[in-house]
Design an enzyme around this catalytic site. Structure first.
Site, PDB file in Angstrom:
ATOM      1  N   GLY A  69       4.112   1.933   1.875  1.00  0.00           N
ATOM      2  CA  GLY A  69       3.738   1.414   3.464  1.00  0.00           C
ATOM      3  C   GLY A  69       2.646   2.097   4.108  1.00  0.00           C
ATOM      4  O   GLY A  69       2.413   1.803   5.440  1.00  0.00           O
ATOM      5  N   GLN A  70       1.823   2.964   3.465  1.00  0.00           N
ATOM      6  CA  GLN A  70       0.980   3.761   4.120  1.00  0.00           C
ATOM      7  C   GLN A  70      -0.230   2.749   4.376  1.00  0.00           C
ATOM      8  O   GLN A  70      -0.723   1.866   4.000  1.00  0.00           O
ATOM      9  CB  GLN A  70       0.199   4.686   3.184  1.00  0.00           C
ATOM     10  N   LYS A  71      -0.951   2.956   5.673  1.00  0.00           N
ATOM     11  CA  LYS A  71      -1.867   2.444   6.321  1.00  0.00           C
ATOM     12  C   LYS A  71      -2.945   1.818   5.388  1.00  0.00           C
ATOM     13  O   LYS A  71      -3.333   0.673   5.278  1.00  0.00           O
ATOM     14  CB  LYS A  71      -2.567   2.975   7.178  1.00  0.00           C
ATOM     15  N   ILE A  73      -2.540   1.331   2.321  1.00  0.00           N
ATOM     16  CA  ILE A  73      -1.999   0.327   1.159  1.00  0.00           C
ATOM     17  C   ILE A  73      -1.877  -0.854   1.659  1.00  0.00           C
ATOM     18  O   ILE A  73      -1.754  -1.853   1.252  1.00  0.00           O
ATOM     19  CB  ILE A  73      -0.629   1.098   0.461  1.00  0.00           C
ATOM     20  N   ARG A  74      -1.582  -1.101   3.040  1.00  0.00           N
ATOM     21  CA  ARG A  74      -0.870  -2.247   3.797  1.00  0.00           C
ATOM     22  C   ARG A  74      -1.956  -3.318   3.549  1.00  0.00           C
ATOM     23  O   ARG A  74      -1.370  -4.777   3.256  1.00  0.00           O
ATOM     24  CB  ARG A  74      -0.645  -1.761   4.931  1.00  0.00           C
TER      25      ARG A  74
END
Lengths: 178, 148
Positions: A69-71, A73-74
């Site tokens: 869910g890291q920015k 990766i989104r």
């Protein structure tokens, strides 16, 4: 308890189900899935890609996709939308500061064609923490009541204690079967 | 575009980090590989034979990729004395560049009367896992299983 027992409740004609688990970083997606499989949850690292649980029993296949869910990766989330039968969205109920960010990400997901009309379970996680907002409050802040293009529910839970996890998954499988 | 170059880079940037096996009903780890040496042709795993009594076993595999992969899939074969016992196919699809990913597969054990005894299996079973991007093989890894 857990994902194995849920599989037993699926009907013969449903050979396969794909569940996508999304939410901001540190919401507890991986911990929830590990807890549902009775696994140790003391050393969980931020997911830098995906974790897949693929369960096969009596010819049924349940594939659960947990994407980081890291920015950074989104933007890749959309690569995993195809053929999804149900969505699980996980919220850190203790992180009021990022509730709006989480809400905005969810709105984007709900507008995706590839995720249209599929059932959605929202886990209001980390209810074991004192500062956690109750599920109804989160539901209100996020305006969930206005979602009318799919069946959905919000389930208060604690990945740490396991409370609420099974109930949520059972609801989801029931909703996916309809 | 130079496909050969991309496939080469993909192969170089692809690593299996570790594997484990669990009793799926208790979540307890029965065996773990620790740090994995990908360069070895065949690895050996010494697994407690109690795992053969587990109703459900989970196999977990952790891998990293430097390059983006558009259509990752895996074929996992269980080979007994050179003969194919089981074959699993899994389609991952997209792999994020510079990602670390896990695939955990939970399978139901054979009925007890169909189960081969540990003495017979030990040293004779090889789990072969091959990763592909579409049709291009990326890597193959073989693990010979010993039951203790």
């Amino acid at each position: 308890m857990g994902l194995l027992s849920i599989l037993k409740k699926m009907k013969k004609e449903e050979q396969e189900a794909r569940i996508l688990v999304l939410g901001l970083d540190n919401a507890g997606k991986t911990t929830i899935l590990k807890k549902l499989s009775e696994e140790d949850i003391t050393h969980i690292m931020p997911t830098q890609g995906f974790n897949i649980k693929s369960i096969v029993q009596d010819g049924f296949k349940l594939n659960v996709w947990d994407i980081g869910g890291q920015k950074a990766i989104r933007p890749y989330w959309s690569n995993y939308f195809e053929n999804t039968d149900a969505l699980v969205y996980v919220i850190d109920s203790s992180d009021r500061r990022r509730l709006e960010e989480s809400s905005a990400e969810l709105r984007e997901l709900l507008a995706e064609d590839k995720l249209a009309a599929i059932p959605m379970l929202v886990y209001a996680n980390k209810q074991d923490l004192l500062q956690a907002s109750p599920a109804d409050e989160i539901s209100e802040v996020m305006g969930l009541a206005s979602i009318d293009d799919r069946v959905w529910t919000i389930q208060a839970c604690s990945a740490k204690s396991g409370e609420g996890l099974q109930e949520g998954m059972e609801w989801l499988i029931g909703a996916t079967r309809k | 575009m130079d496909d050969g170059g991309h496939v080469q880079a993909m192969r170089e940037g692809f690593h299996i980090n570790w594997m484990n096996m669990r009793d799926a009903s208790t979540g307890q780890v029965m065996w773990e590989s620790g740090e994995w040496d990908c360069d070895q042709e065949e690895m050996e795993a010494q697994i407690p034979c109690e795992i053969l009594r587990c109703r459900q076993v989970s196999r977990e595999l952790n891998f990293s990729s430097v390059e983006v992969i558009t259509s990752l899939r895996l074929v996992q074969s269980v080979i007994f004395k050179g003969e194919l016992l089981e074959e699993w196919n899994f389609h991952f699809g997209f792999v994020i560049p510079n990602s670390t990913n896990t695939w955990q597969q939970t399978i139901e054990a054979a009925e007890e009367e169909e189960m081969l005894p540990a003495e017979l299996l030990s040293g004779n079973v090889v789990i072969e896992t091959t990763f592909f991007d579409g049709e291009y093989p990326i890597m193959t890894q073989r693990v010979r299983i010993w039951y203790l």
